[in-house]
Design an enzyme around this catalytic site. Structure first.
Site: not given
Ligand SMILES: Nc1nc2c(ncn2[C@@H]2O[C@H](COP(=O)(O)OP(=O)(O)OP(=O)(O)O)[C@@H](O)[C@H]2O)c(=O)[nH]1
Length: 600
Positions: A473, A504, A515, A535
């Site tokens: 994400i 599918r 994430e 998609r």
């Molecule tokens: N709410 C929630 N947060 C999570 C979970 N697992 C990881 N995170 C958080 O997801 C965030 C991931 O941050 P980054 O790795 O910096 O990635 P990002 O902000 O998506 O940045 P980009 O990947 O570069 O787009 C961190 O702050 C983690 O603490 C979870 O199960 N629930």
């Protein structure tokens, strides 16, 4: 004649061959003739690796065989095996030759025939409009397939009333009725006994194909289409000879129905087993854990959806996990209760006996005090004092014993507490051992490994492609930071739901942690998987996500790669991860494919 050896003789002979064979005087032709005339073998041509690489990238991988050969070619080029690459290219070429070109002449003749005929509901304008849509197809194969489907739909439409004369057969009254407007009526007409019987059988067959089959095959569009096609052939066949000609078709159709019935029987047996499992263990499923509630909801979702063997299998595994976890919780809980009770009972017993001992000591000391007050001379007191001394030493020993026992009990309580903490830790760990992620209900890493092994094995056996994608994400941390951790969790569940709904049944979605998500696309080449991911991105932007009553756009970046036979999950994920990283680096909300030679 011996080969000329003098250069001038060789040159003369070469020129003569140029003239007699009417060859254009190109350097290649000159080289070939030179070696032929002089008898000197041509040196091995260097393998045109760069050119073949460019060619390999362009090769369509539109069938599993071609995808396999193209992959073989990629691998051979990667390790510099020119002979294997040559062989793969030759086989690829053969596969092109083996393909039967579409029979355009027959199709165009049928198109003209159907264009001229008049079918109910098909005006010329409507026909033209459909034809124009079909003609927009991007390649000849698609055009042929779509045109064929269009002509078929025209041919299956009932004839416009008054445009065709009713067939001159005893079954005409029934055959002229549009299949969908009235329930076909079975009528045996006694033109002659055999003719009547045949006509009756024909009607029964039409009744089965037009009224019964669509009901039973509602979830099988392909078979429903075949049944309609088949009933059209039966309607066209107006005599015994023509009916006999379609008997082969009937046998094939019946065989496919039999296979379907077999599959359905298997689905039912699976469902029954599942229900049995549920009933047998219902007393154990006393849900007192939030995690289990989530699992039960997912299970309800699975069972509530249209059944398939894969779904039942999934539901069965979930249920087993729930039963396992619940029984562990119950067991640990009652164990802990039992040992605490035992310790408490010991402690109370001990207090009681200590209280008894001290109260009898008090009684005895009081009695001794009375005897001392009543004593008339010192010799009487001596005996009493001895007794006081004995009682006091006895109570001191008792107090020491009690103190030691209490210490031991306290130690045992500490041990029991430590044991319970250890049990809790083991229990928490056991939830990682199950196959599903608690938050999203998707497969976790362990579940993914099992499914990957199964899919990779299947792809190897069937020489099919298997594409693997890694999704991450975008800017997820910002969602957490702006709207809180719960909103982050909800966003993960939202993404999992949207992606699942657009896959599918044979595709797999797993949560890889944080994430990140993994997708397995069986029997799908890189281009198809790329299109599927694009998609998914579109669907995700359509289904908006709400946090703090605000619409939040969730996007992901993905890396995708093709699994190579023999490759481990880690190896293939490493490549997908590098491609995903590339997608992040070059702007996010993108899908990047990792090929053998890099990213595209
Ligand atoms: N709410 C929630 N947060 C999570 C979970 N697992 C990881 N995170 C958080 O997801 C965030 C991931 O941050 P980054 O790795 O910096 O990635 P990002 O902000 O998506 O940045 P980009 O990947 O570069 O787009 C961190 O702050 C983690 O603490 C979870 O199960 N629930």
């Amino acid at each position: 004649m011996p080969a000329p050896t003098q250069p001038s003789d060789i040159a003369r002979e070469v020129l003569r061959l140029f003239a007699s064979r009417r060859l254009p005087p190109t350097p290649d032709n000159f080289r070939t003739l030179y070696h032929e005339v002089s008898g000197i073998p041509a040196p091995d041509e260097p393998f045109p690796e760069k050119f073949v690489r460019t060619l390999a990238r362009q090769l369509p991988r539109d069938t599993s065989e071609r995808a396999r050969l193209a992959r073989l070619l990629d691998q051979a080029l990667a390790v510099g095996k020119a002979d294997v690459a040559r062989q793969a290219l030759a086989e690829y070429y053969d596969s092109l030759k083996a393909e039967r070109p579409p029979a355009w002449n027959e199709l165009i003749a049928e198109l003209l025939r159907q264009w001229e005929s008049r079918q109910a509901g098909w005006t010329v304008a409507r026909k033209r409009e459909s034809l124009e849509r079909v003609l927009a197809a991007s390649d000849p194969q698609t055009l042929h397939a779509r045109l064929q489907a269009l002509v078929r739909s025209w041919s299956q439409a009932p004839a416009e009333p008054g445009t065709t004369s009713p067939p001159d057969m005893p079954v005409q009254a029934v055959a002229a009725k549009p299949a969908e407007t009235a329930a076909p009526e079975v009528r045996l007409v006694a033109a002659s006994e055999t003719g009547g019987l045949l006509a009756g059988l024909r009607e029964l067959l039409l009744l089965t194909l037009e009224s019964i089959a669509p009901v039973f095959l509602a979830d099988q569009p392909e078979l429903t289409r075949d049944a309609a096609e088949f009933s059209a052939s039966v309607r066209r066949a107006q005599d015994a000879g023509a009916l006999q000609a379609i008997a082969k078709q009937l046998r094939k159709f019946a065989y496919r129905l039999e296979m379907l019935a077999g599959d359905r029987a298997e689905v039912h047996t699976g469902l029954l087993n599942l229900l049995r499992l549920l009933l047998e263990n219902i007393d154990q499923i006393v849900i007192d854990d939030q995690w289990l509630h989530g699992q039960m909801d997912t299970l309800r979702d699975i069972v509530g959806n249209p059944t398939s063997l894969r779904m039942i299998d999934d539901a069965e595994r979930r249920l087993k996990e729930i039963i396992f976890k619940q029984s562990q919780l119950k067991h640990n809980h009652s164990e802990a209760q039992r040992s605490l009770k035992k310790m408490l009972a010991g402690f109370v017993d001990h207090l009681a006996s200590f209280a008894d001992t001290t109260s009898s000591y008090h009684d005895r000391i009081e009695e001794c005090a009375d005897r001392i007050s009543a004593a008339r001379d010192i010799s009487e007191i001596g005996g009493v004092l001895d007794e006081v001394m004995r009682e006091t030493l006895a109570i001191r020993d008792e107090a020491r014993r009690s103190r030691d026992e209490l210490r031991a009990t306290r130690e045992r309580v500490r041990e029991a507490e430590a044991q319970m903490a250890e049990m809790q830790r083991a229990l928490d760990e056991s939830s990682h051992l199950v196959r599903h992620d608690q938050l999203t209900g998707l497969l976790n890493r362990r579940g993914l490994e099992e499914t990957f092994d199964k899919e990779a094995g299947r792809a190897r056996r069937h020489h099919n492609t298997l594409s693997v994608a890694l999704l991450d994400i975008d800017n997820f941390k910002k969602i957490n930071d702006t709207h809180g951790h719960q909103a982050g969790d909800d966003a993960l569940v939202h993404l999992a739901r949207i992606v699942r709904a657009n896959l599918r049944p044979q595709d797999t979605l797993a949560r890889h942690g944080g994430e990140e998500f993994i997708l397995l696309y069986p029997d799908t080449d890189l281009d198809q998987a790329h299109a599927a991911l694009v998609r998914l991105q579109r669907e995700l932007t359509r289904a908006f996500f709400l946090a703090d009553d605000k619409k939040i756009l969730i996007t992901f970046s993905a890396g995708i790669t093709a699994w190579n036979p023999g490759e481990t999950l880690d190896a293939v994920l490493k490549r997908a991860d590098a491609a995903m990283y590339e997608a992040k680096e070059t702007g996010k909300n993108k899908v990047v494919a990792a090929g053998m030679g890099g990213f595209t």
